[in-house]
Scaffold this active site. Structure first.
Site, PDB file in Angstrom:
ATOM      1  N   HIS A  29      12.960   0.147  -7.793  1.00 18.84           N
ATOM      2  CA  HIS A  29      12.457  -1.007  -7.061  1.00 18.84           C
ATOM      3  C   HIS A  29      13.567  -1.627  -6.218  1.00 18.84           C
ATOM      4  O   HIS A  29      14.729  -1.658  -6.634  1.00 18.84           O
ATOM      5  CB  HIS A  29      11.896  -2.059  -8.017  1.00 18.84           C
ATOM      6  CG  HIS A  29      11.314  -3.243  -7.312  1.00 18.84           C
ATOM      7  ND1 HIS A  29      10.315  -3.122  -6.381  1.00 18.84           N
ATOM      8  CD2 HIS A  29      11.629  -4.564  -7.362  1.00 18.84           C
ATOM      9  CE1 HIS A  29      10.022  -4.320  -5.900  1.00 18.84           C
ATOM     10  NE2 HIS A  29      10.802  -5.209  -6.467  1.00 18.84           N
ATOM     11  N   ARG A  77      -1.708  -1.621  11.992  1.00 17.53           N
ATOM     12  CA  ARG A  77      -2.517  -2.262  10.948  1.00 17.53           C
ATOM     13  C   ARG A  77      -2.216  -1.596   9.616  1.00 17.53           C
ATOM     14  O   ARG A  77      -3.068  -0.956   9.002  1.00 17.53           O
ATOM     15  CB  ARG A  77      -4.008  -2.159  11.288  1.00 17.53           C
ATOM     16  CG  ARG A  77      -4.461  -3.032  12.439  1.00 17.53           C
ATOM     17  CD  ARG A  77      -5.972  -3.012  12.599  1.00 17.53           C
ATOM     18  NE  ARG A  77      -6.648  -3.549  11.429  1.00 17.53           N
ATOM     19  CZ  ARG A  77      -7.560  -2.878  10.708  1.00 17.53           C
ATOM     20  NH1 ARG A  77      -7.878  -1.638  11.023  1.00 17.53           N
ATOM     21  NH2 ARG A  77      -8.138  -3.450   9.664  1.00 17.53           N
ATOM     22  N   ASP A 128      11.933 -11.070  -2.562  1.00 14.04           N
ATOM     23  CA  ASP A 128      11.267  -9.800  -2.848  1.00 14.04           C
ATOM     24  C   ASP A 128       9.809  -9.911  -2.425  1.00 14.04           C
ATOM     25  O   ASP A 128       9.019 -10.586  -3.074  1.00 14.04           O
ATOM     26  CB  ASP A 128      11.375  -9.478  -4.341  1.00 14.04           C
ATOM     27  CG  ASP A 128      10.730  -8.151  -4.701  1.00 14.04           C
ATOM     28  OD1 ASP A 128      10.292  -7.430  -3.792  1.00 14.04           O
ATOM     29  OD2 ASP A 128      10.662  -7.840  -5.904  1.00 14.04           O
ATOM     30  N   CYS A 182       7.605  -1.124  -1.661  1.00 16.92           N
ATOM     31  CA  CYS A 182       8.751  -2.049  -1.752  1.00 16.92           C
ATOM     32  C   CYS A 182       9.868  -1.750  -0.762  1.00 16.92           C
ATOM     33  O   CYS A 182      10.440  -2.673  -0.170  1.00 16.92           O
ATOM     34  CB  CYS A 182       9.298  -2.097  -3.178  1.00 16.92           C
ATOM     35  SG  CYS A 182      10.161  -0.608  -3.741  1.00 16.92           S
ATOM     36  N   GLU A 190       0.835  -1.208   0.000  1.00 21.05           N
ATOM     37  CA  GLU A 190       0.000   0.000   0.000  1.00 21.05           C
ATOM     38  C   GLU A 190       0.864   1.250   0.000  1.00 21.05           C
ATOM     39  O   GLU A 190       2.007   1.237   0.463  1.00 21.05           O
ATOM     40  CB  GLU A 190      -0.968  -0.008   1.182  1.00 21.05           C
ATOM     41  CG  GLU A 190      -0.318  -0.231   2.542  1.00 21.05           C
ATOM     42  CD  GLU A 190      -0.342   1.002   3.432  1.00 21.05           C
ATOM     43  OE1 GLU A 190      -0.339   2.128   2.881  1.00 21.05           O
ATOM     44  OE2 GLU A 190      -0.351   0.828   4.661  1.00 21.05           O
TER      45      GLU A 190
END
Length: 281
Positions: free
Chosen positions: A112, A68, A129, A73, A43
């Site tokens: 990334h 929560r 990953d 990444c 998210e």
């Protein structure tokens, strides 16, 4: 005290629901990787809220282990690196270019993060990953070798090499698309190691640049054994294990908050209005 010494491994393993081995071996690496991928959602609600996520270990743990929340990444793979190092693995952070949907690898910057993991007793290092926000993401780590196909958590992956003019070999992770019946490159990378300072720069760009897709609209992913959910703007896509796909548009703020809380298991940050973002406002 080092990050490894301060890291609460027991709390992390409880958060991801892993009750198996806690040793530096292949079974533990595979089990922890899969448990993490299924327990913690992808998210970007902090960047959408106008906040760049912190990559400080204590902040990542507070958000993803004790809160929560999920992350993108850099957060996911920072958390996994801390856990794997606490378990005794040797881990090297890597950086890649997302080539999914790109014309050429060179058209995308390195944004990334992923991990190279050395496993005691194994002849090859593994790529781990847990932070690639796409249905082609790895669910389990795979050995870094070209010419083999790997099944990980019901998905199929392989590595190939891409032509380029640099001095280092350019690897590409490919996922098998069952609908298109073809292999699709997800991201490209070299084995050059990167440091926390590098990822601070990448994180600031991705988390604050108004041209970054992660600052413009909510983008969430969650994988379970039965399905994969993706929320991109107002569009919710459900892909079931049998390959069937259902797509619908969320109707408004109340539904958006319910879906994010109930389907993705995420507490919406205080002050974030999803309705305007989800409707493109």
């Amino acid at each position: 005290m080092s990050d490894r010494e301060k890291f609460d491994l027991d709390a992390y393993l409880e958060r991801i629901g892993w009750a198996g081995g806690a040793r530096a071996d292949l079974a533990t690496l595979r089990g922890v990787h899969l448990a993490h991928a299924l327990a913690l959602p992808f998210e970007n609600l902090d960047p959408v809220s106008g906040r760049v996520p912190s990559l400080e270990p204590a902040d990542v743990v507070a958000k993803m282990v004790h809160g929560r929340r999920g992350g993108y990444c850099y957060e996911h793979n920072t958390l996994l690196r801390l856990a794997l190092e606490a378990l005794g693995f040797r881990v090297t952070p890597l950086a890649g270019r997302v080539v999914l949907g790109a014309d050429t690898p060179e058209s995308r910057p390195r944004t990334h993060a992923m991990l190279r993991v050395e496993v005691p007793g194994e002849p090859l290092p593994y790529l781990a990953d847990v932070g690639f926000g796409a249905i082609g993401a790895l669910l389990a780590p795979v050995p870094l070798t070209v010419g083999e196909e790997f099944e990980d958590g019901g998905r199929r992956h392989r590595f190939t090499r891409l032509p380029h003019e640099g001095p280092l070999e350019l690897w590409a992770l490919q996922a098998y698309d069952g609908v298109a019946r073809d292999w699709v490159s997800q991201y490209a990378f070299t084995l050059e190691p990167f440091t926390a300072a590098d990822f601070e720069v990448f994180n600031w760009h991705v988390g604050s640049n108004p041209r970054s897709p992660f600052t413009r609209r909510p983008y969430l992913q969650r994988t379970t054994a039965e399905r994969h959910l993706a929320l991109d703007g107002a569009r919710l896509t459900e892909t079931r294990a049998d390959g069937t796909v259902a797509v619908r548009e969320l109707a408004g703020e109340a539904e958006a908050r319910r879906v994010v809380a109930e389907e993705f298991g995420i507490e919406v940050p205080e002050g974030l209005e999803l309705l305007g973002r989800l409707s493109g406002g």
